[in-house]
Design a protein around this motif. Structure first.
Motif, PDB file in Angstrom:
ATOM      1  N   ILE A 218      -0.388   1.535  16.598  1.00  0.00           N
ATOM      2  CA  ILE A 218       0.910   1.566  15.908  1.00  0.00           C
ATOM      3  C   ILE A 218       0.696   1.805  14.425  1.00  0.00           C
ATOM      4  O   ILE A 218      -0.279   1.338  13.838  1.00  0.00           O
ATOM      5  N   ALA A 219       1.644   2.499  13.798  1.00  0.00           N
ATOM      6  CA  ALA A 219       1.648   2.649  12.333  1.00  0.00           C
ATOM      7  C   ALA A 219       3.083   2.589  11.833  1.00  0.00           C
ATOM      8  O   ALA A 219       4.021   2.985  12.532  1.00  0.00           O
ATOM      9  N   ILE A 220       3.247   2.080  10.628  1.00  0.00           N
ATOM     10  CA  ILE A 220       4.559   2.014   9.984  1.00  0.00           C
ATOM     11  C   ILE A 220       4.425   2.651   8.608  1.00  0.00           C
ATOM     12  O   ILE A 220       3.387   2.523   7.959  1.00  0.00           O
ATOM     13  N   GLY A 221       5.452   3.393   8.191  1.00  0.00           N
ATOM     14  CA  GLY A 221       5.325   4.074   6.917  1.00  0.00           C
ATOM     15  C   GLY A 221       6.638   4.483   6.290  1.00  0.00           C
ATOM     16  O   GLY A 221       7.708   4.338   6.891  1.00  0.00           O
ATOM     17  N   LEU A 222       6.526   4.994   5.072  1.00  0.00           N
ATOM     18  CA  LEU A 222       7.665   5.488   4.307  1.00  0.00           C
ATOM     19  C   LEU A 222       7.504   6.980   4.054  1.00  0.00           C
ATOM     20  O   LEU A 222       6.389   7.481   3.924  1.00  0.00           O
ATOM     21  N   VAL A 223       8.624   7.675   3.966  1.00  0.00           N
ATOM     22  CA  VAL A 223       8.635   9.064   3.499  1.00  0.00           C
ATOM     23  C   VAL A 223       9.596   9.122   2.319  1.00  0.00           C
ATOM     24  O   VAL A 223      10.764   8.742   2.445  1.00  0.00           O
ATOM     25  N   VAL A 224       9.088   9.595   1.180  1.00  0.00           N
ATOM     26  CA  VAL A 224       9.875   9.586  -0.056  1.00  0.00           C
ATOM     27  C   VAL A 224       9.784  10.951  -0.722  1.00  0.00           C
ATOM     28  O   VAL A 224       8.910  11.765  -0.403  1.00  0.00           O
ATOM     29  N   HIS A 225      10.698  11.187  -1.650  1.00  0.00           N
ATOM     30  CA  HIS A 225      10.639  12.431  -2.421  1.00  0.00           C
ATOM     31  C   HIS A 225       9.496  12.350  -3.418  1.00  0.00           C
ATOM     32  O   HIS A 225       9.159  11.273  -3.933  1.00  0.00           O
ATOM     33  N   LEU A 226       8.905  13.480  -3.674  1.00  0.00           N
ATOM     34  CA  LEU A 226       7.763  13.580  -4.577  1.00  0.00           C
ATOM     35  C   LEU A 226       8.037  12.891  -5.911  1.00  0.00           C
ATOM     36  O   LEU A 226       7.168  12.211  -6.471  1.00  0.00           O
TER      37      LEU A 226
END
Length: 253
Positions: A218-226
């Motif tokens: 399992i992995a958890i993460g964020l995706v954000v603008h540069l």
């Protein structure tokens, strides 16, 4: 027994015609893609609709039915993992206002070339992403994917790198040696990152969840603008979310 296995294989070929790009298909399209006789396709479709696994849609098309969705929600990925993870994902979103993703590794190498997304929290201020619940994305170009790769041993990675890595953007890492070095850094610091490797303008920060018996990696993460990608602020939040999720999953076992 052989006849039952053949029927199951044909049924799976029919269900395999549905995708994110084409969630509704006609009987003629199914026959063309599966190579099955039209009469067989119509008979299978009637049975699948009768059991609620498929449903009829306008335009003489078929879509995934409510019974198939209901059965999918009984998976440990839904009942055990996603339900336990949702409060942690919500807190991570509240702390950052960014897309939160939960993904697992599905299958052995080299077949396991994708991260399977099993949870997602987003909001009006979050940057648009390609991910969706139940969708797949490459391991080597996504934050959660690299976090999952960082948990694999040398033998697993050797099999994984037997298949050439595809380039999603001009920033995608496709050189196995470069990626191995990145995975070593991810192991050392406890989280992985990508920078415009899946989508231009997007940065991701993700951490693996320690192994839990009965669940895939399992992995958890964020995706954000540069422009908002403050790794020093975001990484500790993601790592802590992974630790808290692991503790809750073990406690709920």
């Amino acid at each position: 027994m052989a006849e039952d296995a053949g029927m199951l294989a044909r049924t799976m070929r029919v269900l395999g015609c549905f995708s994110e790009d084409e969630p509704a298909v006609t009987a003629a399209e199914i026959a063309a893609r599966t190579g099955l006789p039209t009469s067989t396709v119509h008979r299978l479709l009637a049975d699948l609709v009768g059991h609620g696994l498929l449903a009829r849609a306008p335009g003489h098309r078929y879509v995934v039915g409510p019974r198939l969705w209901e059965l999918g929600e009984l998976s440990p990925l839904a009942l055990r993992l996603r339900e336990t993870a949702l409060p942690h994902m919500a807190r991570l979103y509240e702390a950052t206002g960014e897309n939160v993703h939960l993904a697992v590794l599905d299958g052995p190498a080299p077949e396991a070339s994708d991260a399977l997304f099993v949870g997602r929290v987003t909001g009006s201020g979050s940057i648009p992403t390609l991910s969706r619940m139940g969708g797949r994305q490459p391991l080597h170009t996504t934050g959660v994917g690299k976090a999952l790769l960082s948990t694999r041993d040398a033998a697993w990675l050797e099999r994984y790198f037997e298949v050439p890595l595809e380039r999603e953007t001009l920033h995608s890492v496709t050189d196995p040696e470069v990626l191995r070095a990145e995975l070593a850094r991810a192991r050392a610091r406890g989280y992985a990152t990508t920078r415009e490797e899946m989508t231009l303008g997007n940065v991701s920060v993700a951490a693996p969840v320690a192994p839990v018996q009965g669940l895939p990696p399992i992995a958890i993460g964020l995706v954000v603008h540069l422009e908002r990608a403050d790794e020093r602020r975001l990484a500790p939040l993601v790592v802590q979310a992974a630790r808290d999720l692991h503790a809750d999953l073990r406690a709920a076992r």
